[in-house]
Design a protein around this motif. Structure first.
Motif, mmCIF file in Angstrom:
data_model
loop_
_atom_site.group_PDB
_atom_site.id
_atom_site.type_symbol
_atom_site.label_atom_id
_atom_site.label_comp_id
_atom_site.label_asym_id
_atom_site.label_seq_id
_atom_site.Cartn_x
_atom_site.Cartn_y
_atom_site.Cartn_z
ATOM 1 N N ASN A 333 -37.813 -112.678 -63.148
ATOM 2 C CA ASN A 333 -37.821 -112.422 -64.588
ATOM 3 C C ASN A 333 -36.736 -111.412 -64.949
ATOM 4 N N ASN A 334 -37.112 -110.217 -65.415
ATOM 5 C CA ASN A 334 -36.097 -109.279 -65.911
ATOM 6 C C ASN A 334 -35.505 -108.437 -64.780
ATOM 7 N N GLN A 335 -34.224 -108.694 -64.449
ATOM 8 C CA GLN A 335 -33.577 -107.988 -63.354
ATOM 9 C C GLN A 335 -33.417 -106.499 -63.614
ATOM 10 N N LYS A 336 -33.018 -106.168 -64.845
ATOM 11 C CA LYS A 336 -32.702 -104.768 -65.107
ATOM 12 C C LYS A 336 -33.939 -103.879 -65.016
ATOM 13 N N PHE A 337 -35.075 -104.367 -65.501
ATOM 14 C CA PHE A 337 -36.277 -103.551 -65.407
ATOM 15 C C PHE A 337 -36.571 -103.222 -63.952
ATOM 16 N N LEU A 338 -36.515 -104.237 -63.075
ATOM 17 C CA LEU A 338 -36.806 -104.005 -61.662
ATOM 18 C C LEU A 338 -35.790 -103.040 -61.057
ATOM 19 N N CYS A 339 -34.535 -103.184 -61.434
ATOM 20 C CA CYS A 339 -33.512 -102.280 -60.895
ATOM 21 C C CYS A 339 -33.787 -100.844 -61.330
ATOM 22 N N TYR A 340 -34.178 -100.671 -62.577
ATOM 23 C CA TYR A 340 -34.531 -99.329 -63.025
ATOM 24 C C TYR A 340 -35.728 -98.793 -62.231
ATOM 25 N N PHE A 341 -36.726 -99.654 -61.991
ATOM 26 C CA PHE A 341 -37.892 -99.188 -61.238
ATOM 27 C C PHE A 341 -37.517 -98.805 -59.809
ATOM 28 N N LEU A 342 -36.564 -99.535 -59.230
ATOM 29 C CA LEU A 342 -36.121 -99.227 -57.870
ATOM 30 C C LEU A 342 -35.408 -97.882 -57.777
ATOM 31 N N GLN A 343 -35.103 -97.275 -58.934
ATOM 32 C CA GLN A 343 -34.453 -95.958 -58.962
ATOM 33 C C GLN A 343 -35.470 -94.816 -58.985
ATOM 34 N N THR A 344 -36.748 -95.121 -59.007
ATOM 35 C CA THR A 344 -37.766 -94.094 -59.228
ATOM 36 C C THR A 344 -38.227 -93.426 -57.937
ATOM 37 N N PRO A 345 -38.883 -92.249 -58.060
ATOM 38 C CA PRO A 345 -39.452 -91.571 -56.880
ATOM 39 C C PRO A 345 -40.503 -92.422 -56.165
ATOM 40 N N TYR A 346 -41.143 -93.357 -56.892
ATOM 41 C CA TYR A 346 -42.146 -94.206 -56.249
ATOM 42 C C TYR A 346 -41.513 -95.016 -55.117
ATOM 43 N N ILE A 347 -40.369 -95.608 -55.410
ATOM 44 C CA ILE A 347 -39.683 -96.419 -54.408
ATOM 45 C C ILE A 347 -39.095 -95.524 -53.328
ATOM 46 N N LYS A 348 -38.601 -94.357 -53.706
ATOM 47 C CA LYS A 348 -38.093 -93.422 -52.708
ATOM 48 C C LYS A 348 -39.193 -93.074 -51.715
ATOM 49 N N PHE A 349 -40.405 -92.841 -52.229
ATOM 50 C CA PHE A 349 -41.545 -92.520 -51.367
ATOM 51 C C PHE A 349 -41.865 -93.687 -50.441
ATOM 52 N N GLU A 350 -41.950 -94.890 -50.991
ATOM 53 C CA GLU A 350 -42.253 -96.061 -50.177
ATOM 54 C C GLU A 350 -41.187 -96.305 -49.120
ATOM 55 N N THR A 351 -39.927 -96.119 -49.517
ATOM 56 C CA THR A 351 -38.820 -96.349 -48.586
ATOM 57 C C THR A 351 -38.866 -95.360 -47.436
ATOM 58 N N GLU A 352 -39.063 -94.088 -47.758
ATOM 59 C CA GLU A 352 -39.091 -93.067 -46.716
ATOM 60 C C GLU A 352 -40.274 -93.262 -45.769
ATOM 61 N N CYS A 353 -41.372 -93.794 -46.285
ATOM 62 C CA CYS A 353 -42.527 -94.084 -45.424
ATOM 63 C C CYS A 353 -42.231 -95.228 -44.460
ATOM 64 N N GLY A 354 -41.332 -96.133 -44.868
ATOM 65 C CA GLY A 354 -41.075 -97.320 -44.062
ATOM 66 C C GLY A 354 -39.866 -97.241 -43.163
ATOM 67 N N VAL A 355 -39.094 -96.144 -43.266
ATOM 68 C CA VAL A 355 -37.848 -96.039 -42.497
ATOM 69 C C VAL A 355 -38.130 -95.725 -41.032
ATOM 70 N N VAL A 356 -37.373 -96.362 -40.146
ATOM 71 C CA VAL A 356 -37.422 -96.063 -38.719
ATOM 72 C C VAL A 356 -36.004 -95.786 -38.237
ATOM 73 N N GLY A 357 -35.884 -95.108 -37.099
ATOM 74 C CA GLY A 357 -34.568 -94.833 -36.526
ATOM 75 C C GLY A 357 -34.031 -93.503 -36.985
ATOM 76 N N GLY A 358 -33.585 -92.676 -36.027
ATOM 77 C CA GLY A 358 -33.072 -91.359 -36.366
ATOM 78 C C GLY A 358 -31.593 -91.367 -36.661
ATOM 79 N N THR A 359 -30.801 -91.918 -35.733
ATOM 80 C CA THR A 359 -29.351 -91.920 -35.888
ATOM 81 C C THR A 359 -28.908 -92.816 -37.037
ATOM 82 N N ILE A 360 -29.471 -94.037 -37.081
ATOM 83 C CA ILE A 360 -29.157 -94.975 -38.165
ATOM 84 C C ILE A 360 -30.481 -95.387 -38.809
ATOM 85 N N PRO A 361 -30.929 -94.650 -39.830
ATOM 86 C CA PRO A 361 -32.207 -94.991 -40.472
ATOM 87 C C PRO A 361 -32.173 -96.387 -41.077
#
Length: 427
Positions: A333-361
């Motif tokens: 549906n609306n690309q821009k809305f999703l892109c704006y949401f992907l800029q939020t702390p919510y996604i930052k939190f989810e991303t950091e919870c899912g990251v693996v690897g020290g040298t190359i996260p």
């Protein structure tokens, strides 16, 4: 109005130009001797030679296992990186310590003001001259040794003038640096404000009086009653460069042959920057139609230091694809809305919870597909995206003005340093 000297003479040096009649020209070796003592970083703390001067070794600095093979630096020594790809990295050390062997360490002699020459060495003109005296096979590995550097011609004002100029530039450039810091603080505040505007709009909507409900996702909290929470995989298709459809170095070029290959460096804030790109052969481009980028796509970084960064694609200059660090997200549906949401702390939190690897996260494509996002009715998505387009554009314009001011201040700082250390103006 700035003072000038009564009479001038030709220095005979192109980058210096005319100098006051009572100034002299001498070889740099008249003012410094080389310190070339090998030490260990176990005995002398590692230091980094940067464009901001000599600092305790940065976390981002390239480390070596050969810590016993470094150069001694004493307080008051001048250190300069000999490599052309570190242009402008130099300064007087406020520390005893050790630096890597690619640096030249110099001890100031008597009857000279080290701060005056430190200012001289920070001019763009000296940096250019310094590397003219070097040697090497390719530009980014061009090196200038002390045996070459000591023969560079520089000015020698009377000692009292050296001291006066150094004192003036310390004060004046300190004032300019304070103004630059103020602009940078204002930019940080505007960026924080922009983030809060985006987060508020995509998580609470535009109507402050709308009834709210618990989203059921702890880190998202309350959302408007008519909104839903969904996983990205149910509202968008996601593709990346995988398996046999990867490419090798010989498939890439800078000559404009093939399709643009987008990387995280092309992703600036919300939108793309196409000013510096690499090209992938048409053969490799055509192997992967699912990652042929279109206007309206969202790019998301899954690997490397900028993981979690999202950008909206528009104004593509030609056919484009992505490198293996990036995913292509195409919302249903609306690309821009999703892109704006992907800029939020919510996604930052989810991303950091899912990251693996020290040298190359890295965060896996599957984890990204299963991230929770807010999904309002389409009409509200469109209204919110339009509101944010206008609001963020206004904030970005203010940020651009501040950045322009910083550029002007930095240019002014460069000009006054050059003008005073070469005698074009008098303190």
């Amino acid at each position: 109005m700035a003072k000038t000297y009564d009479t001038y003479k030709d220095s005979g040096i192109a980058w210096i130009g005319n100098i006051p009649s009572e100034w002299e020209i001498k070889k740099l070796g008249n003012f410094y001797t080389q310190r070339n003592e090998k030490v260990s970083d176990k005995d002398f703390s590692p230091l980094s030679v940067t464009m901001q001067g000599i600092l305790p070794q940065l976390e981002t600095a390239a480390k070596t296992n050969d810590g016993d093979n470094r150069k001694l630096v004493r307080v008051g020594d001048f250190a300069i990186n000999s490599r052309s790809d570190r242009r402008g990295s130099c300064g007087i050390s406020p520390y005893d310590g050790s630096v890597s062997l690619i640096n030249t360490v110099l001890c100031p002699k008597d009857k000279m003001n080290a701060k005056f020459y430190n200012w001289l060495f920070h001019t763009t003109m000296f940096a250019d001259e310094y590397y003219k005296w070097g040697h090497g096979i390719v530009d980014d590995l061009w090196t200038t040794r002390w045996s070459e550097m000591k023969n560079i011609s520089v000015v020698e004002p009377p000692l009292s003038e050296q001291q006066a100029i150094a004192t003036y530039l310390d004060e004046k450039c300190g004032e300019i640096d304070s103004l630059i810091s103020l602009q940078e603080e204002m930019i940080s505040e505007l960026q924080a404000y922009k983030q809060s505007v985006i987060t508020e709009a995509v998580s609470k909507g535009l109507d402050p009086n709308v009834p709210m409900k618990d989203s059921g996702v702890e880190w998202i909290g309350m959302i408007p009653e008519a909104w839903d929470i969904k996983r990205i995989k149910f509202i968008a298709n996601i593709w990346g460069r995988i398996g046999f459809r990867g490419y090798k170095g010989e498939d890439l070029n800078k000559e404009g042959i093939g399709a643009i290959t987008l990387s995280p460096s092309n992703m600036k804030s919300f939108y793309m920057d196409y000013s510096s790109v690499t090209y992938l052969s048409w053969e490799k481009y055509n192997e992967s139609p699912e990652i042929m980028i279109q206007n309206g796509d969202i790019l998301f970084v899954k690997t490397g230091s900028s993981y979690g960064k999202a950008c909206y694609v528009e104004n593509l200059p030609r056919e484009a694809t992505i490198n293996p660090q990036i995913l292509r997200i195409v919302p249903k549906n609306n690309q821009k809305f999703l892109c704006y949401f992907l800029q939020t702390p919510y996604i930052k939190f989810e991303t950091e919870c899912g990251v693996v690897g020290g040298t190359i996260p890295t965060i896996s494509q599957e984890k990204i597909r299963n991230m929770y996002v807010i999904s309002p009715p389409i009409s509200e998505q469109q209204a919110i995206a339009s509101y944010l387009d206008e609001k963020t554009s206004q904030i970005d314009s203010l940020i651009a003005l501040k950045q322009e001011k910083i550029t002007e201040l930095k240019d002014y700082k460069k000009s006054i340093i050059y003008e005073y250390v070469t005698g074009k103006k008098k303190v």
